[in-house]
Design a protein around this motif. Sequence first.
Motif, PDB file in Angstrom:
ATOM      1  N   LEU A  44       0.829  -1.194   0.000  1.00  0.00           N
ATOM      2  CA  LEU A  44       0.000   0.000   0.000  1.00  0.00           C
ATOM      3  C   LEU A  44       0.870   1.253   0.000  1.00  0.00           C
ATOM      4  O   LEU A  44       1.894   1.313   0.668  1.00  0.00           O
ATOM      5  N   PHE A  90      -8.077   2.820  -1.799  1.00  0.00           N
ATOM      6  CA  PHE A  90      -8.742   2.822  -0.510  1.00  0.00           C
ATOM      7  C   PHE A  90      -8.877   4.247   0.023  1.00  0.00           C
ATOM      8  O   PHE A  90      -7.898   5.003   0.059  1.00  0.00           O
ATOM      9  N   LYS A 101      -6.251   5.468  15.209  1.00  0.00           N
ATOM     10  CA  LYS A 101      -6.623   4.405  14.298  1.00  0.00           C
ATOM     11  C   LYS A 101      -7.195   4.999  13.024  1.00  0.00           C
ATOM     12  O   LYS A 101      -7.953   5.950  13.046  1.00  0.00           O
ATOM     13  N   LEU A 102      -6.824   4.391  11.935  1.00  0.00           N
ATOM     14  CA  LEU A 102      -7.380   4.764  10.637  1.00  0.00           C
ATOM     15  C   LEU A 102      -8.532   3.823  10.328  1.00  0.00           C
ATOM     16  O   LEU A 102      -8.427   2.623  10.536  1.00  0.00           O
ATOM     17  N   TRP A 104     -10.717   2.267   7.373  1.00  0.00           N
ATOM     18  CA  TRP A 104     -10.523   2.031   5.944  1.00  0.00           C
ATOM     19  C   TRP A 104     -11.829   1.692   5.252  1.00  0.00           C
ATOM     20  O   TRP A 104     -12.657   0.948   5.777  1.00  0.00           O
ATOM     21  N   GLY A 105     -11.991   2.237   4.025  1.00  0.00           N
ATOM     22  CA  GLY A 105     -13.061   1.794   3.167  1.00  0.00           C
ATOM     23  C   GLY A 105     -12.747   0.413   2.613  1.00  0.00           C
ATOM     24  O   GLY A 105     -11.641  -0.109   2.781  1.00  0.00           O
TER      25      GLY A 105
ATOM     26  N   GLN B  37      -6.155  -7.976   6.084  1.00  0.00           N
ATOM     27  CA  GLN B  37      -6.906  -7.719   4.861  1.00  0.00           C
ATOM     28  C   GLN B  37      -7.437  -9.042   4.345  1.00  0.00           C
ATOM     29  O   GLN B  37      -6.691  -9.863   3.817  1.00  0.00           O
ATOM     30  N   LEU B  43      -9.073  -2.916   4.969  1.00  0.00           N
ATOM     31  CA  LEU B  43      -8.123  -3.232   6.025  1.00  0.00           C
ATOM     32  C   LEU B  43      -8.809  -3.183   7.383  1.00  0.00           C
ATOM     33  O   LEU B  43      -9.544  -2.257   7.700  1.00  0.00           O
ATOM     34  N   PHE B  45      -8.059  -2.945  11.293  1.00  0.00           N
ATOM     35  CA  PHE B  45      -7.038  -2.601  12.290  1.00  0.00           C
ATOM     36  C   PHE B  45      -6.967  -3.687  13.357  1.00  0.00           C
ATOM     37  O   PHE B  45      -7.993  -4.162  13.849  1.00  0.00           O
ATOM     38  N   SER B  58      -7.238  -2.753  20.739  1.00  0.00           N
ATOM     39  CA  SER B  58      -8.692  -2.807  20.604  1.00  0.00           C
ATOM     40  C   SER B  58      -9.167  -3.514  19.343  1.00  0.00           C
ATOM     41  O   SER B  58     -10.324  -3.912  19.260  1.00  0.00           O
TER      42      SER B  58
END
Lengths: 114, 114
Positions: A44, A90, A101-102, A104-105, B37, B43, B45, B58
């Motif tokens: 990525l 993404f 935290k991200l 994601w789609g 993934q 994605l 987390f 978490s």
Amino acid sequence: AQSVTQLDSHVSVSEGTPVLLRCNYSSSYSPSLFWYVQHPNKGLQLLLKYTSAATLVKGINGFEAEFKKSETSFHLTKPSAHMSDAAEYFCVVRNAGNNRKLIWGLGTSLAVNP
Amino acid sequence: GAGVSQSPSNKVTEKGKDVELRCDPISGHTALYWYRQSLGQGLEFLIYFQGNSAPDKSGLPSDRFSAERTGGSVSTLTIQRTQQEDSAVYLCASSRRGSTDTQYFGPGTRLTVL
């Protein structure tokens, strides 16, 4: 809670025509927004990011995205598609604050036809 | 300099076995992330390490999953008693302190549980 929706799972365009990959987000706070690209068999890579500066963000490879708060959108565009743009894209959101935290789609697969 | 590396690149295991996945972040990056993934999914987390702070666990889906980061560098993700639903690509990313938005991803480990 924040979330991100990529409206198209697959997009197919002809080489030389415009690209539009759609993304809508939901966020309680001022979000940071990103587009990542994943080429086949490659890792990525960050394409571009919005972090409350200019609403039109330019990224690598001629891509850009516009943050529209009123529409809660962050669509990715490119004026003219190239064969090498074929990849998975993404859209990602992160809330301002301590939560790193991200979110994601699910991704949009872009196919570019000759 | 070298990017994020992960090993092994592929792992096939039998249901019920334990597996260890390794991530070497970019030198000097204090933040490290693990993601999963799955096919057709975005994605997910899993866990986040930042310096010497307590990790954010978490996202770990069950107590069969654990991760550690030794010496603030290399990280190992361990999955005990693997199940078929654990089959996925496990991605590691790292970022600099204060720049956690820009994550650099490794090539991933493809785990197949038979």
